[in-house]
Write an enzyme that holds these catalytic residues in place. Structure first.
Site, short mmCIF file in Angstrom:
data_model
loop_
_atom_site.label_atom_id
_atom_site.label_comp_id
_atom_site.label_asym_id
_atom_site.label_seq_id
_atom_site.Cartn_x
_atom_site.Cartn_y
_atom_site.Cartn_z
N GLU A 1 0.82 -1.21 0.00
CA GLU A 1 0.00 0.00 0.00
C GLU A 1 0.87 1.28 0.00
OE1 GLU A 1 -3.08 0.44 -0.34
OE2 GLU A 1 -3.73 2.28 0.66
N ASP A 2 1.90 1.29 0.81
CA ASP A 2 2.62 2.55 1.04
C ASP A 2 3.99 2.66 0.40
OD1 ASP A 2 0.49 3.28 2.56
OD2 ASP A 2 1.43 2.82 4.49
#
Ligand code: MN
Length: 743
Positions: free
Chosen positions: A80-81
């Site tokens: 996700e990051d």
């Protein structure tokens, strides 16, 4: 040493306490990978980002999950990051870990909007259905717990959003999975942001009186412990003030102040086995006064999420009520960690009843099937389709629709509204146009493309849809939109079936009959019936059969009425009486060529049965022949008697009646029984001639013992004339009986 590294080391130590052979190299590898991937990223608190995955892994380790889960927890935010991909993770840590990380990422991306309760339940189910692997949910719950613990650094808006979502989705799921301890903490931290004032009020009061609470808790705890020692029972006793949200709920639900909350305190006595639980209960009730109606036995009847314990509320010397929960070590772990605790205790829990709630039921089954697996293997096989028969998708507005597994955009469209389905020309899933037969997956965002000029559903859609709702609505459309077509095809198959079952349309449409038949078929008009047959709503065969049975019933009722009439029997003459006036039928035509009218059938072909040769005035009944019109019998003809009718032809007997006709005379046959003598036949011929009756045939034959039988066929206008003829013939010498011929 670097504080972060130190924290990692503590994690490793914690894991080793329950998994001494853990692959620490792999753990460290995961930690380094995440540390690198997140390097330079900071949390809102200003800390390095790696603190978060580390903290989540700590909570996962508290649940004592397997190594893959810990590794996935450390990596849970890298997709996700950071720039890391599924493949990167799979290559380095194996496909199972990559799937876990991807599962958590999917849940992270899921957008929630607060909805009414029904919607929330669907969201919870979707959340679980999307995970496919229970560990994904557990890691995600741990992730949320750490985020809630550090929510103070977020904006007020985000705090509220996350708190609401936690209260509505995460806490109930934690509860469902039996994870009491985490559920409480999720609820308490959410409450802090959802009602800061209410939360603070309780927190302040609890703090203000904390010394009093401590004192009370310690004194009760000591007393219980002392008694247990006297009884030689090995146990652990804990006392606590109940969690904030449960106090809050009680205060608001019951509109009470903190002082009025009945049981603020809870004690736990944890013992080694079930019989001891009940023994301890007896001791507690001996030491304190039990409050009536507050004892609950969740050991013999576990809660749906598998929770087991004995609960009782008692009042001590101080007059303060408190709850005591008594359970075994194993029950305690289940209560604290829920589903996560189970794999630890799976040995020897074969016949434990864990309740029947859907989500738990499958876990139970799974546990049963996994008796011999080792812990790591067990957890990695904990991949199941939750709600395997359902799929949960979003509308573009964020509403959740629950559809049967395998559902297509067609099901989705009709679940919104039949008009949406009927006007659908295309569908998008997650922003892309897809074919109608695409099977939807949980979490998909589905959009229906409609057009006012759409031609409506196609018959193929019936095969593509999975839900009864869609199927019914598509049928409904065909029912309405294709009415004319349906009526025509329905009428054709109805009439064909009538013919097949030996009925005529006229019999059905007779005015005294049709309304009753339609009422039985639940249709207002014949067209509606045809329409229903046309679109396949009802079967022509069944409808005609039902109509036929009803006609038979009506006919039998009429026939019974007729046979109730007594027959005249003269000494020498046996003739049925006229029953024509016993059943007035005002709606029949006044005349017909044959002198016979058939109910419901105008101008149908009529012939008079040769067996009984009826004449006007005789009670008669009709029989629909195959292709030769209606054959008219005397009601007393053996062939027409109700008891002699063939059951499969019963529906073909119909009412007929005499009216004025155009025929000059009606043939009928008479049989004369007589003592045989010379000139008998001549005398008969003379008598008929004297009566001015047209004779069509006359024959005589000798019978045994000197008797004779003379048969004549005469033509008469009606029954009166026939009676006259019969009387004349009866007067002939040696004739002792004149009978209408039958058979
Ligand atoms: Mn996270």
């Amino acid at each position: 040493m670097d504080p972060i590294l130190e924290r990692y080391q503590a994690l490793e130590d914690r894991i080793r306490t329950y998994n001494p052979t853990v692959d620490t190299q792999r753990l460290f590898d995961a930690f380094s990978f995440a540390d690198n991937a997140h390097s330079g990223q900071l949390r809102k608190s200003g800390e390095p980002y790696i603190i978060h995955p580390l903290a989540v892994a700590e909570i996962v380790a508290e649940l004592e999950l397997d190594t893959d889960s810990i590794v996935a927890a450390l990596l849970h935010d890298v997709i996700e990051d950071t720039g890391a991909t599924h493949e990167d993770i799979a290559k380095r840590f194996g496909e199972p870990v990559a799937l876990l990380v991807e599962g958590v990422t999917k849940l992270t991306k899921m957008q929630y909007t607060s909805k009414e309760e029904e919607q929330m339940e669907n969201l919870r189910k979707m959340f679980m259905a999307m995970s496919r692997d229970i560990r994904v949910i557990l890691i995600k719950i741990c992730d949320r717990l750490h985020n809630m613990r550090t929510m103070e650094y977020q904006s007020a808006k985000k705090q509220r959003e996350k708190a609401l979502e936690t209260m509505e989705i995460y806490a109930p799921i934690a509860h469902r999975l039996g994870m009491q301890r985490i559920k409480w903490e999720l609820e308490d931290t959410s409450l802090k942001y959802l009602d800061p004032v209410g939360y603070q009020e309780i927190a302040d009061e609890l703090t203000a009186r904390s010394s009093a609470h401590e004192e009370f808790l310690a004194s009760i705890q000591t007393r219980i412990q002392t008694r247990m020692e006297e009884e030689s029972i090995r146990c652990k006793v804990y006392g606590r003030v109940k969690h904030t949200y449960s106090i809050y709920r009680k205060m608001y639900a019951q509109n009470k102040t903190l002082d009025e909350i009945f049981d603020l305190y809870a004690f736990r006595v944890i013992v080694s086995d079930v019989p001891t639980c009940y023994y301890v209960l007896g001791c507690i009730h001996d030491m304190f006064n039990p409050v009536l109606g507050r004892f609950k036995d969740y050991i013999s009847t576990p809660k749906p999420n598998g929770y087991q314990s004995l609960h009782t509320t008692v009042i001590g010397r101080e007059g303060i009520p408190f709850e005591v929960q008594i359970r075994t070590e194993e029950m305690h772990n289940t209560a604290e960690y829920g589903i996560a605790a189970h794999w630890k205790y799976k040995q020897g829990m074969g016949d434990q009843n864990l309740g029947t709630e859907e989500a738990f039921e499958w876990v139970r089954k799974l546990l049963e099937s996994q008796q011999d697996a080792d812990p790591d293997e067990f957890m990695s096989t904990l991949k199941v389709d939750m709600f395997a028969d359902e799929v949960f998708v979003f509308t573009p507005q964020g509403d959740v629709k629950s559809l049967p597994a395998g559902a297509t955009p067609i099901d989705f469209a009709y679940s919104i509204h039949s008009a949406v389905g009927n006007r659908m020309t295309g569908a998008k899933v997650n922003g892309r146009i897809v074919p109608f037969e695409t099977a939807l997956k949980s979490g998909d965002i589905v959009e229906v493309i409609t057009s006012k000029t759409a031609h409506g559903p196609s018959r193929d859609w019936l095969k593509l849809c999975k839900s009864n709702e869609a199927r019914n609505k598509i049928r409904q459309w065909f029912k309405k939109e294709r009415r004319e077509e349906n009526i025509a095809t329905g009428r054709a198959s109805f009439e064909a079936e009538l013919k097949h079952q030996g009925l005529t349309l006229a019999q059905i449409t007779e005015e005294g009959v049709l309304p009753g038949l339609l009422k039985k078929s639940r249709f207002g008009t014949l067209d509606e019936l045809y329409n229903a047959i046309g679109y396949g709503g009802v079967s022509a065969v069944k409808t005609v059969a039902r109509f036929r049975d009803e006609l038979i019933r009506l006919d039998k009722a009429a026939a019974d009425k007729l046979s109730a009439e007594k027959l005249i029997s003269a000494e020498k003459v046996i003739m049925p009486s006229s029953a024509a006036d016993s059943a007035p039928r005002p709606h029949l035509p006044k005349r017909s060529q044959s002198g016979i009218v058939v109910e419901g059938l105008d101008n149908c072909l009529v012939k008079f049965a040769k067996c009984c040769t009826p004449v006007p005035g005789d009670p008669v009944v009709g029989f629909i022949t195959r292709g030769f019109g209606v054959s008219v019998h005397r009601s007393d003809c053996p062939n027409a008697l109700v008891e002699n009718r063939k059951p499969d032809e019963a529906g073909r007997w119909i009412k007929v009646d005499w009216v004025e006709g155009d025929l000059p005379g009606y043939q009928t046959a008479l049989d004369l029984s007589a003592k045989d003598r010379d000139g008998l036949t001549l005398d008969v011929a003379m008598a008929l001639s004297a009566a001015k009756v047209k004779v069509n045939s006359l024959s005589a034959k000798a019978m045994p013992d000197g008797y004779a039988m003379v048969s004549v066929v005469v033509e008469v206008r009606d029954r009166d004339e026939l009676v006259n003829v019969v009387n004349k013939l009866s007067q002939i010498q040696s004739v002792y009986q004149v009978k209408r011929s039958v058979g």
